[in-house]
Design a protein around this motif. Structure first.
Motif, mmCIF file in Angstrom:
data_model
loop_
_atom_site.group_PDB
_atom_site.id
_atom_site.type_symbol
_atom_site.label_atom_id
_atom_site.label_comp_id
_atom_site.label_asym_id
_atom_site.label_seq_id
_atom_site.Cartn_x
_atom_site.Cartn_y
_atom_site.Cartn_z
ATOM 1 N N VAL A 172 0.821 -1.264 -0.076
ATOM 2 C CA VAL A 172 0.023 0.057 -0.006
ATOM 3 C C VAL A 172 0.854 1.147 0.089
ATOM 4 O O VAL A 172 1.584 1.531 1.050
ATOM 5 C CB VAL A 172 -0.964 -0.084 1.107
ATOM 6 N N PRO A 173 0.834 1.937 -1.106
ATOM 7 C CA PRO A 173 1.556 3.387 -1.189
ATOM 8 C C PRO A 173 0.899 4.226 -0.124
ATOM 9 O O PRO A 173 -0.302 4.155 0.118
ATOM 10 C CB PRO A 173 1.433 3.854 -2.442
ATOM 11 N N ALA A 174 1.696 5.491 0.348
ATOM 12 C CA ALA A 174 1.290 6.348 1.292
ATOM 13 C C ALA A 174 -0.049 7.180 0.777
ATOM 14 O O ALA A 174 -0.854 7.287 1.689
ATOM 15 C CB ALA A 174 2.503 7.327 1.429
ATOM 16 N N GLU A 175 0.061 7.460 -0.535
ATOM 17 C CA GLU A 175 -1.125 8.216 -1.006
ATOM 18 C C GLU A 175 -2.570 7.302 -0.803
ATOM 19 O O GLU A 175 -3.512 7.891 -0.617
ATOM 20 C CB GLU A 175 -0.945 8.292 -2.460
ATOM 21 N N GLN A 223 -5.632 8.702 0.995
ATOM 22 C CA GLN A 223 -6.930 8.711 0.456
ATOM 23 C C GLN A 223 -7.906 8.205 1.238
ATOM 24 O O GLN A 223 -9.057 8.463 1.446
ATOM 25 C CB GLN A 223 -6.764 8.284 -1.029
ATOM 26 N N ALA A 224 -7.645 6.999 1.897
ATOM 27 C CA ALA A 224 -8.469 6.277 2.691
ATOM 28 C C ALA A 224 -9.044 7.047 3.856
ATOM 29 O O ALA A 224 -10.335 7.004 4.289
ATOM 30 C CB ALA A 224 -8.218 4.837 3.278
ATOM 31 N N VAL A 225 -8.130 7.656 4.615
ATOM 32 C CA VAL A 225 -8.524 8.702 5.626
ATOM 33 C C VAL A 225 -9.542 9.789 5.009
ATOM 34 O O VAL A 225 -10.506 10.095 5.827
ATOM 35 C CB VAL A 225 -7.321 9.308 6.218
ATOM 36 N N ALA A 264 5.755 10.012 7.171
ATOM 37 C CA ALA A 264 5.903 11.637 6.739
ATOM 38 C C ALA A 264 4.946 11.863 5.641
ATOM 39 O O ALA A 264 4.378 13.246 5.962
ATOM 40 C CB ALA A 264 7.351 11.614 5.909
ATOM 41 N N ALA A 265 4.457 11.348 4.902
ATOM 42 C CA ALA A 265 3.511 11.735 4.005
ATOM 43 C C ALA A 265 2.194 11.935 4.704
ATOM 44 O O ALA A 265 1.441 13.122 4.301
ATOM 45 C CB ALA A 265 3.202 10.780 3.047
ATOM 46 N N ILE A 266 1.692 11.071 5.559
ATOM 47 C CA ILE A 266 0.546 11.426 6.355
ATOM 48 C C ILE A 266 0.693 12.896 7.124
ATOM 49 O O ILE A 266 -0.255 13.534 7.211
ATOM 50 C CB ILE A 266 0.259 10.467 7.283
ATOM 51 N N LYS A 267 1.825 13.031 7.877
ATOM 52 C CA LYS A 267 2.002 14.063 8.397
ATOM 53 C C LYS A 267 1.777 15.400 7.629
ATOM 54 O O LYS A 267 1.366 16.410 8.125
ATOM 55 C CB LYS A 267 3.655 14.121 9.206
ATOM 56 N N ALA A 268 2.688 15.139 6.262
ATOM 57 C CA ALA A 268 2.773 16.369 5.370
ATOM 58 C C ALA A 268 1.197 16.561 4.893
ATOM 59 O O ALA A 268 1.074 17.774 4.467
ATOM 60 C CB ALA A 268 3.574 16.159 4.280
ATOM 61 N N SER A 269 0.536 15.710 4.954
ATOM 62 C CA SER A 269 -0.929 15.970 4.109
ATOM 63 C C SER A 269 -1.894 16.916 5.122
ATOM 64 O O SER A 269 -2.726 17.280 4.630
ATOM 65 C CB SER A 269 -1.599 14.547 4.404
ATOM 66 N N GLY A 270 -1.307 17.005 6.564
ATOM 67 C CA GLY A 270 -2.062 17.797 7.173
ATOM 68 C C GLY A 270 -3.409 17.412 7.908
ATOM 69 O O GLY A 270 -3.996 18.137 8.563
#
Ligand code: B1M
Length: 211
Positions: free
Chosen positions: A125-128, A132-134, A161-167
């Motif tokens: 599962v990629p970070a994106e 997207q699921a959230v 890191a990507a989840i954090k950067a997503s805001g």
């Protein structure tokens, strides 16, 4: 040989046709579902060690995994607690590059039993996709990332890191899997680490109630 030992030996040998029946017989004889599960986990440990020693190869690992999954299906009704889902949603997946799903599936089953609606994104599962699921699901309280390969630990770091950067906010992130340590979890910014499926369920509940 006890029935549980038979289950263990046949998971090791990847006897997909025999394992479900043996698991049922062990249950019928009064063995606890947790003890049978533990025996199957130990069998996978033996398979892994034999793989490391060059005695077994990927096809044998795959068939042992299949045998264990079929055994877990028989155990499922005995392991699931049946709590009414009210703690919110937990998004779970095995991180990018990693195809191992038995541990993730057990964690999903136990966390679901603790009272979460589970959204299982599967493996690799990629970070994106986590992000997207959230966005796509209401009331996400936990994002749970599993990883079994030391080579996919960087993917776990990138995911966090990507989840954090997503805001995005309003949920906690939990990580686990054989190579993951509490120190690594802390270093990559996870809110929690759990060593096994049972403690993952306890931890997920604690995290959700702390929000
Ligand atoms: Co793989 N594999 N495998 N494998 N495999 C391991 C992990 C390995 C340790 C074997 C070994 O060398 N001894 C080794 C990793 C070494 C390392 O990175 N340090 C390894 C390797 C090298 C590989 C390949 C690279 C082999 C190759 O192709 N040359 C390859 C990689 C493929 C990929 O992912 N890209 C590969 C492939 C496979 C199969 C596909 C054949 C198969 C997986 C099938 C499947 O999952 N459907 C497989 C298997 C079966 C294993 C072993 C033998 C068993 C894994 C397992 O299911 N364990 C494994 C050896 C081992 O584990 N000792 C091995 C039982 C399961 C219940 O435990 O998954 O640890 P586990 O889950 C536990 C905890 O870790 C924790 O709770 C679970 C239950 O209590 N947990 C969490 C897991 N996720 C959690 C998340 C949480 C919290 C807790 O919070 C979110």
């Amino acid at each position: 040989m006890s029935k549980i030992e038979e289950v263990k030996a046949n998971v090791e040998k990847g006897k997909t046709k025999l394992v479900p029946g043996l698991v049922q017989e062990a249950l019928d004889e009064g063995s606890s579902a947790m003890d049978i599960l533990q025996a199957m986990i130990e069998a996978m440990g033996v398979v892994g060690d034999k793989f490391s020693s060059g005695i077994l190869f990927v096809p044998e690992m795959l068939i042992a995994a299949k045998a264990m999954s079929l055994g877990v299906n028989v155990l499922r009704p005995h392991l699931e607690g049946g709590a009414a889902a009210s703690l919110g949603t937990c998004v779970i997946g095995t991180v990018k590059g990693d195809l191992h799903d038995i541990g993730k599936n057990l964690v999903s089953m136990m966390v679901g039993s603790a009272g979460f609606n589970m959204v299982d994104l599967g493996v690799d599962v990629p970070a994106e996709k986590f992000i997207q699921a959230v966005k796509d699901h209401k009331d996400v309280k936990i994002v749970a990332c599993s990883g079994l390969l030391s080579t996919t630990m960087p993917a776990m770091r990138e995911t966090l890191a990507a989840i954090k950067a997503s805001g995005l906010s309003g949920f906690k992130v939990m990580v686990g899997g054989a190579p993951v340590t509490p120190e690594f979890a802390f270093e990559i910014g996870a809110d929690a680490y759990a060593a096994d499926a049972g403690s993952a369920a306890v931890k997920a509940k604690e995290l959700a109630l702390s929000l």
